[in-house]
Design an enzyme around this catalytic site. Structure first.
Site, PDB file in Angstrom:
ATOM      1  N   PHE A 136       0.857  -1.184   0.000  1.00  0.00           N
ATOM      2  CA  PHE A 136       0.000   0.000   0.000  1.00  0.00           C
ATOM      3  C   PHE A 136       0.891   1.230   0.000  1.00  0.00           C
ATOM      4  CE2 PHE A 136      -2.254   3.492   2.004  1.00  0.00           C
ATOM      5  CZ  PHE A 136      -3.425   3.510   1.281  1.00  0.00           C
ATOM      6  N   ASP A 221       9.157   2.372   1.575  1.00  0.00           N
ATOM      7  CA  ASP A 221       8.034   3.131   2.113  1.00  0.00           C
ATOM      8  C   ASP A 221       7.940   2.831   3.610  1.00  0.00           C
ATOM      9  OD1 ASP A 221       5.571   3.991   3.010  1.00  0.00           O
ATOM     10  OD2 ASP A 221       4.482   3.387   1.205  1.00  0.00           O
ATOM     11  N   LYS A 250       2.884   9.395   8.753  1.00  0.00           N
ATOM     12  CA  LYS A 250       2.148   8.916   9.931  1.00  0.00           C
ATOM     13  C   LYS A 250       2.701   9.374  11.291  1.00  0.00           C
ATOM     14  CE  LYS A 250      -0.740   5.427   8.003  1.00  0.00           C
ATOM     15  NZ  LYS A 250      -0.454   4.680   6.797  1.00  0.00           N
TER      16      LYS A 250
END
Ligand SMILES: *Cc1c(COP(=O)(O)O)cnc(C)c1O
Length: 395
Positions: A136, A221, A250
């Protein structure tokens, strides 16, 4: 929860989320409180964002002070917090320059642009980016095109060309897909949204070797795994290879939106004036917030505590009736259940019982608790998962 809030949400917000029927009004450490005064133990941390704890005083203080001084001037001028933060991020990882943005998907857009430009510079006409099934990378078009599960959705076609995915953690498939036109291999060191699946060291080594062979960039990532989540500041630091770019968001801002793409001295030099930008990126408030987060997270004691607490949680969950396996590292934990156990059912039972988690797939619960979780709170959470499991198995 008040019915009126649900009705107004339905009327005034686009229907893109399936929300649980709770209205949260306050957070403190690893606890959340709803509008009816109920207390919850938060094992999700706003999806790996509230890592240092909700409303951590050091972060609140840094944000409030800066908010009263200067909030925004744009990237047409110098501000010191941004430079301080870039230095911290660079010196703690790949040693090259940083590009700032406001989210994970934007951090990946930057990595994609760098990879394509670097490939073009060495004469590649059709730069390709290779990802793993289950990865993702985000919801904007570049990152979306790099997300195999979502890029098949023809409602949003056409996707960007040049993205290929190979079976997860498959060195042979990765080798077969890579070649002189490869601009980047882009992966999550531990897949998060897919349900917490770590990539093997063997495949990380293969990816590094392939990128070196073809002059492609290895992009990690670390939007979910970064900023201490796995027990090292960056997840790659526990593995056998260094990437050429890492993307972060995040947990970086402690609840304030900020993202970054961190380069090596070489990959970080690819973008030039005019190539990329963002109005809000690394504003003084977000930068101060991230600096406060790094002060809290980046110490050997704290990182060791994350590993120890993670081991404690994993061991406790692994022994439960109905649990097939526990995956992950540090405080990024996936609990995989035996057939017949519905994780989303479990998830809503747990919410009723005051434990916040989520179910990224039908057989898995994902735990991303704040690092300030105490051992007692960890045990309380394990107990709640055990009784929820007993509940669904009795039915
Ligand atoms: C959440 C996530 C993203 C997207 O981040 P946003 O801030 O929602 O854009 C990208 N990659 C990974 C690995 C993520 O977990």
């Amino acid at each position: 929860m008040k019915e009126a809030l649900r009705e107004r949400e339905e009327r005034y917000l686009m229907n893109t989320y399936k929300r649980a029927g709770v209205e949260f009004v306050r957070g403190e450490g690893a606890l959340l409180f709803d509008s009816e005064g109920r207390q919850y133990l938060d094992f999700l941390g706003g999806i790996s964002v509230a890592s240092v704890g909700h409303c951590r005083p050091e972060v609140v203080d840094a944000v409030s002070r800066q908010a009263g001084k200067l909030m925004h001037v744009s990237n047409l001028f110098y501000t010191a917090p941004m430079v301080d933060l870039a230095e911290r991020l660079s010196e703690s990882s790949l040693g090259g320059p940083v590009f700032f943005c406001n989210s994970g998907t934007e951090a990946n857009e930057c990595a994609i642009k760098i990879a394509r430009k670097a490939a073009r510079r060495r004469g590649v006409e059709h730069p390709g980016i290779i990802t793993f099934d289950g990865d993702f990378h985000g919801r904007t078009y570049g990152s979306l095109s790099a997300t195999p599960r979502l890029n098949q959705n023809t409602d949003f076609a056409p996707m960007l060309p040049g993205f290929t995915s190979v079976p997860f953690d498959d060195a042979e498939a990765l080798t077969a897909a890579t070649g002189p036109e490869t601009a980047a291999v882009m992966l999550e060191v531990i897949q998060g949204e897919a349900g917490v699946f770590p990539v093997s060291d063997e495949v990380l080594l293969t990816a590094r070797e392939l990128c070196d062979r073809y002059g492609a960039l290895l992009v990690f990532d670390e939007v979910q795994t970064g900023v201490g989540r796995t027990g090292s500041l960056w997840a790659y630091q526990q593995g056998p290879v260094r990437p050429d770019l890492i993307t972060v968001a995040k947990g970086l801002g402690g609840g304030v939106a900020i993202g970054a793409c961190i380069g090596t001295p070489e990959s970080g030099a690819v973008l030039e004036p005019g190539d990329h930008g963002s109005t809000f990126a690394a504003g003084p408030v977000a930068s101060k917030s991230a600096l406060a987060v790094l002060d809290l997270v980046d110490s050997p004691d704290n990182l060791r505590r994350i590993r120890e607490l993670g081991d404690h949680l994993s061991r406790g969950l692994d022994g439960l009736d109905g649990v097939e396996e526990v995956r992950g590292r540090g405080l990024m934990i996936g609990v995989g259940f035996e057939a017949g156990i519905d994780a989303s059912r479990l998830c809503s039972d747990l919410l009723d019982d005051g434990l916040v988690v989520n179910a990224p797939r039908p057989d898995t619960l994902r735990l991303l608790p704040p690092f300030v979780l105490t051992e007692e709170q960890a045990d309380l959470g394990i107990g709640k998962v055990a009784s929820a499991l007993a509940g669904v198995q009795a039915k």
